[in-house]
Design an enzyme around this catalytic site. Structure first.
Site, PDB file in Angstrom:
ATOM      1  N   ASP A  47       0.007  -0.320  10.930  1.00 47.48           N
ATOM      2  CA  ASP A  47       0.374  -1.582  11.581  1.00 47.48           C
ATOM      3  C   ASP A  47       1.823  -1.945  11.312  1.00 47.48           C
ATOM      4  O   ASP A  47       2.445  -2.655  12.091  1.00 47.48           O
ATOM      5  CB  ASP A  47      -0.502  -2.715  11.039  1.00 47.48           C
ATOM      6  CG  ASP A  47      -1.750  -2.885  11.860  1.00 47.48           C
ATOM      7  OD1 ASP A  47      -2.036  -1.994  12.672  1.00 47.48           O
ATOM      8  OD2 ASP A  47      -2.438  -3.911  11.684  1.00 47.48           O
ATOM      9  N   GLU A  86       0.872  -1.182   0.000  1.00 44.39           N
ATOM     10  CA  GLU A  86       0.000   0.000   0.000  1.00 44.39           C
ATOM     11  C   GLU A  86       0.907   1.228   0.000  1.00 44.39           C
ATOM     12  O   GLU A  86       1.240   1.768   1.064  1.00 44.39           O
ATOM     13  CB  GLU A  86      -0.887  -0.013   1.256  1.00 44.39           C
ATOM     14  CG  GLU A  86      -1.876  -1.149   1.250  1.00 44.39           C
ATOM     15  CD  GLU A  86      -2.334  -1.564   2.640  1.00 44.39           C
ATOM     16  OE1 GLU A  86      -1.659  -1.232   3.632  1.00 44.39           O
ATOM     17  OE2 GLU A  86      -3.374  -2.223   2.732  1.00 44.39           O
ATOM     18  N   ASP A 132     -14.768  -7.286  11.043  1.00 41.42           N
ATOM     19  CA  ASP A 132     -15.744  -6.220  10.873  1.00 41.42           C
ATOM     20  C   ASP A 132     -17.162  -6.790  10.817  1.00 41.42           C
ATOM     21  O   ASP A 132     -18.088  -6.256  11.433  1.00 41.42           O
ATOM     22  CB  ASP A 132     -15.437  -5.416   9.613  1.00 41.42           C
ATOM     23  CG  ASP A 132     -14.845  -6.282   8.515  1.00 41.42           C
ATOM     24  OD1 ASP A 132     -15.101  -7.488   8.533  1.00 41.42           O
ATOM     25  OD2 ASP A 132     -14.142  -5.752   7.648  1.00 41.42           O
TER      26      ASP A 132
END
Ligand SMILES: O=c1ccn([C@@H]2O[C@H](COP(=O)(O)OP(=O)(O)O[C@H]3O[C@H](CO)[C@@H](O)[C@H](O)[C@H]3O)[C@@H](O)[C@H]2O)c(=O)[nH]1
Length: 748
Positions: A184, A155, A520
């Site tokens: 993270d 990313e 989630d």
């Protein structure tokens, strides 16, 4: 249709339900016919093919069950529409009279024939009106945005900061918008990119506001929009693009270097304290929840992935229409928006457009109590993430906590107050039973004697004591704030550590659940089980634009992670039927289970792909022959997934006793209607196939060679868009592009 005056959103029930049910009826008939056929033709013990018959029957029973689950989401799909303009009026109501005065003045001026109102007076009214509107913005809740990233090589920091910058460009008071990025991976490169972004934002955000920019992420803006050279703002546009490119090249240079130069490091004290030590126990969303509580404490939280840019300046206001609605706002815990992607392959090869999920699945779940929380593009009430249970009293509570939730209409307020003041209001409630509890000081506190007593309002409202109140109450009371930044920093470091969570409710009752690839979804379901609803809102303009997988391996890894995660939920205590029993509707449990059973689906699908093929090669026929009375059930429902995904596929499937193949859904059923390039292994009635479109091919290998040749000659320009799909094309197609029925192999 829900059209009460003063409502901030409207709900419409999906059209054509009668047709859908008729279609479902035909499916059911087809299913029953298949089961009857299968049950009545089982080979005798010792007869050839008994095991295959049994396995295929089991698969068909399973598909029937799975199809039945999917009926839940077709029961009552709903679609939502918001009234953002009413939201602004709502915010103005406490100054309604003054606003009205200004409004009259403005109207009068427009007629230009009221000489008694001087220009000075009119300017005064204008200023007042502006001030009042600004005052109404003051009453909007603070929004905390949580973005998480993990690996700068997967990313890239430039992608991450584009997300951050896009969020900052929302049409929302900037002092109420707080963006948190947690990394993270603890990468110094991402930290550096954030410093660059914070500098660039000082130019970018005013630029967005001034030119009403629609693509809020700079990368999207500069790639998707252009400006004519003679436009007056051309020079500003070019200057902004230059700034962006310079920033981008600095960030990319640091990426190439793999480190930050000492010169840059010297410019920011953050680098001196930098620690990249993180562990898999660092639960980013939870950490952000705790930390943001100490800093901005927004009552609404938006969670998005680091590669998912905001793309609609109005999304926050759209979400607030649900939370702030006078009648139903107190029922909603979260508002989920669709995940859209800007990098879909031309033919949407990996079905990342999620058409079926956005158009059928989520509206269907919404009609049953709300969609699932899918990690990104979702607005939450902080309280719900903090473990708050739903209660009817929330209607009063949340209104109090949220100052903009005001009565628009004085008479409604009066009526409501009268109702609350009436003693009959208390009947069958906890008022008067648990609300006023006496106590003794020596044993924990003095008794309350009716007068001269200060109360916490929450306690009067029945709040139970919990250790968690220490955080909760501090958050609610703005005066209990750290005055000293150093102390605050120390405290935040402590909160950010995962050891802080030991022996607490974090990750259990508070914050997001963890320990599952789709944590989630689990979190969202547990919120539902605490009595809350959720809403799905899909506006015309895509609210968020992200990056979808672009290679087969990325897509497979993603789907494997999701199916594993859902399967884990099924086997855990959060299994929708067990955990949701008595707390949610059966329909909602069935709706959630569609995903949870996704992984299991692979077994019957594999059976259905391979066993008939093996049987055909061995001369065992499992399906009715062409013209046979049961064949209709196999032809009835087959539809090619390629129609909706737009993907071209070579489909190899079973059709009426034939193992055949073709392009774009010609595998089975469709073979009679669309392009068929071959029949592999004839059935009992091969002569019935039109010879012109079905050159007979007698082995799988020859068929594949044949298709490969055809593709190379006819379709070479688009060859990347073709895959070989083994599609069972059975009549139980759940959705038009349900990937669980499709196994794709790299072909060319
Ligand atoms: O250890 C990790 C793993 C992932 N992420 C972040 O989580 C987000 C989603 O991860 P990704 O690998 O992109 O997962 P996807 O499968 O593409 O994400 C979809 O599916 C996930 C599981 O349901 C949801 O959490 C996501 O919001 C949803 O976009 C990204 O921002 C990552 O940076 C972390 O911060 N730490």
């Amino acid at each position: 249709m829900d059209t009460t005056e003063g409502r901030l959103f409207e709900v419409k029930v999906g059209k054509g339900r009668a047709w859908k049910w008729l279609y479902a009826g035909s499916m059911l008939l087809g299913l029953l016919l298949i089961w009857v056929y299968r049950a009545s033709h089982v080979p005798e013990a010792g007869e050839k093919g008994r095991w295959a018959w049994t396995a295929v029957f089991a698969a068909e029973l399973w598909f029937g069950f799975y199809w039945f689950l999917t009926l839940s989401i077709r029961w009552n799909p709903i679609y939502r529409y918001t009234y953002k303009d009413k939201l602004s009026h709502r915010r103005c109501t406490d100054c309604a009279r003054r606003y009205f005065g200004s409004f009259v003045a403005v109207r009068l001026r427009s007629f230009d024939d009221f000489p008694f109102l001087s220009n000075r007076k009119l300017r005064h009214f204008d200023r007042k009106q502006e001030q009042e509107l600004a005052g109404s913005e003051d009453k909007l809740p603070a929004i905390d945005v949580f973005i998480c990233t993990t690996d700068p090589t997967i990313e890239p920091p430039i992608v991450v900061i584009n997300t951050v910058l896009s969020v900052l460009a929302y049409d929302y008071p900037p002092e109420k918008l707080n963006v948190y990025l947690s990394d993270d991976g603890g990468s110094i490169l991402t930290f550096y990119a954030m410093i660059e972004a914070s500098l660039f934002a000082k130019s970018w955000i005013p630029f967005c506001k001034k030119f009403n920019v629609k693509y809020m992420a700079p990368s999207l803006f500069f790639s998707k929009s252009s400006i004519p050279i003679h436009d007056p703002s051309f020079s500003k546009w070019v200057a902004m693009e230059k700034l962006y490119k310079e920033m981008k090249s600095r960030i990319e240079a640091s990426m190439k270097l793999g480190d930050i130069s000492n010169e840059i490091k010297a410019g920011h004290e953050g680098f001196t304290n930098w620690s990249s030590k993180t562990s898999s126990n660092d639960h980013h969303a939870i950490i952000k929840l705790r930390i943001s509580e100490q800093i901005s404490n927004g009552s609404i939280i938006l969670t998005i992935d680091c590669d998912m840019c905001a793309n609609n300046v109005e999304s926050i206001r759209d979400a607030l229409c649900f939370f702030m609605d006078e009648e139903r706002g107190h029922e909603y815990a979260f508002v989920q928006f669709p995940h859209n992607f800007e990098n879909l392959t031309q033919q949407d090869l990996y079905a990342s457009s999620f058409k079926m999920i956005h158009k059928v699945y989520f509206p269907g779940l919404d009609g049953l109590g709300g969609p699932m929380y899918t990690g990104s593009c979702c607005f939450h009430r902080r309280d719900c993430l903090n473990g708050r249970k739903y209660s009817e009293l929330n209607k009063i509570e949340l209104k109090r906590e949220n100052p903009k939730i005001q009565e628009t209409n004085m008479s409604t307020l009066e009526e409501r107050t009268k109702n609350l003041a009436s003693c009959s209001y208390e009947e069958n409630t906890q008022w008067g039973k648990e609300v006023y509890f006496p106590g003794l000081d020596g044993l924990g506190g003095p008794m309350y004697t009716g007068s001269c007593c200060f109360h916490r309002r929450d306690c009067l409202n029945g709040r139970k004591y919990s250790e968690l109140n220490k955080i909760e109450l501090k958050r609610e009371n703005p005066k209990i704030q750290e005055t000293n930044m150093i102390t605050l920093e120390e405290r935040i470091k402590n909160l950010a550590s995962c050891t802080y969570e030991e022996n607490t409710q974090w990750g259990k009752e508070m914050g997001l659940k963890y320990g599952c690839p789709v944590e989630d979804v689990m979190t969202g379901f547990s919120i539902k089980c605490r009595g809350w609803k959720s809403a799905y809102f899909s506006p015309k303009r895509e609210p968020f634009l992200g990056l979808a997988p672009t290679t087969l391996s990325q897509a497979l890894i993603q789907h494997k992670r999701w199916s594993e995660g859902y399967f884990q939920i099924l086997l855990s205590k959060f299994c929708p039927f067990l955990y949701g029993f008595g707390k949610t509707k059966l329909g909602l449990q069935m709706g959630y289970s569609i995903c949870c059973f996704w992984a299991i689906n692979s077994i019957p699908t594999l059976i259905y792909i391979f066993i008939p093929s093996i049987c055909l090669i061995n001369g065992i026929f499992l399906f009715p022959s062409l013209g046979g009375k049961f064949l209709i059930s196999y032809f009835a429902e087959v539809e090619s997934d390629t129609h909706t995904t737009g993907k071209h596929a070579i489909t190899v499937g079973i059709s009426g006793g034939y193992f055949c193949a073709g392009i774009d859904g010609a595998g089975s059923g469709g073979m009679m209607r669309r392009k068929v390039y071959g029949v592999i292994s004839g059935g009992t009635d091969a002569g019935n196939l039109p010879a012109s479109i079905a050159p007979e091919i007698t082995s799988v290998k020859r068929a594949l060679d044949y298709f490969r040749r055809r593709l190379r000659t006819n379709l070479s320009t688009e060859k990347k868009d073709y895959q070989l799909c083994f599609s069972p094309s059975h009549p139980f197609f759940l959705t038009k592009h349900d990937k669980s029925f499709q196994f794709c192999l790299p072909f060319l």
